[in-house]
Design a protein around this motif. Structure first.
Motif, PDB file in Angstrom:
ATOM      1  N   GLU A   1      45.810 -20.744  28.305  1.00 27.69           N
ATOM      2  CA  GLU A   1      46.693 -19.581  28.419  1.00 27.69           C
ATOM      3  C   GLU A   1      45.989 -18.304  27.965  1.00 27.69           C
ATOM      4  O   GLU A   1      46.163 -17.237  28.571  1.00 27.69           O
ATOM      5  N   GLY A   2      45.204 -18.396  26.912  1.00 28.82           N
ATOM      6  CA  GLY A   2      44.467 -17.232  26.429  1.00 28.82           C
ATOM      7  C   GLY A   2      43.512 -16.702  27.474  1.00 28.82           C
ATOM      8  O   GLY A   2      43.421 -15.490  27.710  1.00 28.82           O
ATOM      9  N   ILE A   3      42.796 -17.619  28.133  1.00 25.16           N
ATOM     10  CA  ILE A   3      41.840 -17.208  29.175  1.00 25.16           C
ATOM     11  C   ILE A   3      42.569 -16.559  30.345  1.00 25.16           C
ATOM     12  O   ILE A   3      42.148 -15.509  30.861  1.00 25.16           O
ATOM     13  N   LEU A   4      43.672 -17.169  30.790  1.00 22.83           N
ATOM     14  CA  LEU A   4      44.431 -16.621  31.916  1.00 22.83           C
ATOM     15  C   LEU A   4      44.992 -15.242  31.578  1.00 22.83           C
ATOM     16  O   LEU A   4      45.000 -14.338  32.426  1.00 22.83           O
ATOM     17  N   THR A   5      45.452 -15.064  30.357  1.00 23.09           N
ATOM     18  CA  THR A   5      45.986 -13.766  29.937  1.00 23.09           C
ATOM     19  C   THR A   5      44.909 -12.695  29.979  1.00 23.09           C
ATOM     20  O   THR A   5      45.159 -11.554  30.393  1.00 23.09           O
ATOM     21  N   VAL A   6      43.704 -13.042  29.561  1.00 26.35           N
ATOM     22  CA  VAL A   6      42.580 -12.099  29.627  1.00 26.35           C
ATOM     23  C   VAL A   6      42.315 -11.682  31.072  1.00 26.35           C
ATOM     24  O   VAL A   6      42.140 -10.490  31.369  1.00 26.35           O
TER      25      VAL A   6
ATOM     26  N   PHE B   1      46.523 -16.738  22.533  1.00 31.24           N
ATOM     27  CA  PHE B   1      46.356 -18.065  21.933  1.00 31.24           C
ATOM     28  C   PHE B   1      47.304 -18.248  20.747  1.00 31.24           C
ATOM     29  O   PHE B   1      48.014 -19.258  20.640  1.00 31.24           O
ATOM     30  N   MET B   2      47.351 -17.251  19.869  1.00 30.79           N
ATOM     31  CA  MET B   2      48.177 -17.364  18.672  1.00 30.79           C
ATOM     32  C   MET B   2      49.670 -17.257  18.978  1.00 30.79           C
ATOM     33  O   MET B   2      50.489 -17.877  18.296  1.00 30.79           O
ATOM     34  N   ALA B   3      50.051 -16.484  19.995  1.00 33.58           N
ATOM     35  CA  ALA B   3      51.454 -16.426  20.391  1.00 33.58           C
ATOM     36  C   ALA B   3      51.939 -17.811  20.778  1.00 33.58           C
ATOM     37  O   ALA B   3      53.050 -18.233  20.424  1.00 33.58           O
ATOM     38  N   ASP B   4      51.114 -18.531  21.506  1.00 29.38           N
ATOM     39  CA  ASP B   4      51.426 -19.899  21.921  1.00 29.38           C
ATOM     40  C   ASP B   4      51.481 -20.840  20.717  1.00 29.38           C
ATOM     41  O   ASP B   4      52.456 -21.583  20.531  1.00 29.38           O
ATOM     42  N   ILE B   5      50.442 -20.813  19.886  1.00 31.03           N
ATOM     43  CA  ILE B   5      50.362 -21.734  18.753  1.00 31.03           C
ATOM     44  C   ILE B   5      51.489 -21.496  17.750  1.00 31.03           C
ATOM     45  O   ILE B   5      52.121 -22.443  17.258  1.00 31.03           O
ATOM     46  N   VAL B   6      51.756 -20.233  17.419  1.00 30.70           N
ATOM     47  CA  VAL B   6      52.824 -19.937  16.452  1.00 30.70           C
ATOM     48  C   VAL B   6      54.178 -20.391  16.999  1.00 30.70           C
ATOM     49  O   VAL B   6      55.030 -20.877  16.249  1.00 30.70           O
ATOM     50  N   THR B   7      54.375 -20.251  18.304  1.00 28.61           N
ATOM     51  CA  THR B   7      55.615 -20.732  18.920  1.00 28.61           C
ATOM     52  C   THR B   7      55.834 -22.206  18.601  1.00 28.61           C
ATOM     53  O   THR B   7      56.936 -22.631  18.233  1.00 28.61           O
TER      54      THR B   7
END
Length: 226
Positions: free
Chosen positions: A191-196, A146-152
């Motif tokens: 994206e966070g859910i899919l990554t999990v 989640f944070m990788a996406d948001i920080v991007t």
């Protein structure tokens, strides 16, 4: 997030290229060392690169000169760290710019810095911190992705505000952040859910490899009874 071809002033294109190049060089060296030591990591590299490509190709209209989409950079960051992720993102961004007209070559350095470097670096520190305080594995994966996406997207907003500080840098930054947030927050959650889901699947079929890569600890390796 992909800033389109020719949108940034030349000086900013150059600055972002200068920042990105050393990281990519280091990432290439890390990949070489990784595959030399763990040949079985190659499929995981391919999976990570494909994940970035597929998710970051799902673009939705956002602010002028850019777009919103999932990034996929959290998965690679968890598996291999930010330097390797920068190389995978570079490959994806070049392909998308040339074949899909998504992003651009002049803006490649800027797009790489946001999606392939700064976003992953922030996510990597978050991942390490969460693991250190022993947060639940799946929750740590979700927060990291989640944070990788948001920080991007925060970095992209900074890049656009630096290039176009009208009437001021702060007001421009707030505008870009506000517009991006509408589409990006739900995308980052998905994206966070899919990554999990993906990492838990890899954990189930290749726990020994994840242990070798120091993603999980020995006591987290699933047993035959699980």
């Amino acid at each position: 997030m992909h800033i389109m071809e020719g949108f940034l002033p030349p000086i900013w294109c150059l600055i972002w290229y200068i920042i990105a190049i050393p990281v990519v060089i280091y990432g290439i060296k890390q990949i070489k060392s990784l595959v030399d030591e763990y040949d079985e990591a190659k499929p995981l590299l391919a999976l990570s690169g494909a994940f970035v490509f597929v998710l970051s190709s799902l673009k939705f209209p956002s602010v002028t000169g850019s777009c919103s989409h999932p990034c996929g950079n959290g998965l690679s960051t968890i598996f291999f760290g930010p330097a390797v992720t920068s190389v995978l993102c570079l490959i994806v961004l070049v392909f998308q710019a040339i074949i899909l007209a998504h992003g651009g070559i002049t803006t490649l350095g800027a797009n790489l810095c946001s999606m392939g470097i700064i976003g992953p670096v922030a996510a990597w520190f978050i991942w390490k911190g969460l693991r250190k305080v022993k947060i639940n594995f799946s929750i740590a994966v979700f927060i990291t992705a989640f944070m990788a996406d948001i920080v991007t997207y925060i970095v992209t907003s900074f890049q656009l505000a630096l290039a176009f500080p009208q009437p001021t840098f702060i007001s421009s930054l707030i505008t870009f952040l506000g517009i991006f947030a509408v589409t990006q927050l739900p995308l980052a959650i998905a994206e966070g859910i899919l990554t999990v889901v993906i990492i838990n699947y890899v954990l189930k079929i290749k726990p020994d490899l994840l242990e070798k890569l120091h993603i999980i600890n020995k006591d987290e390796v699933p047993t035959g009874d699980n």
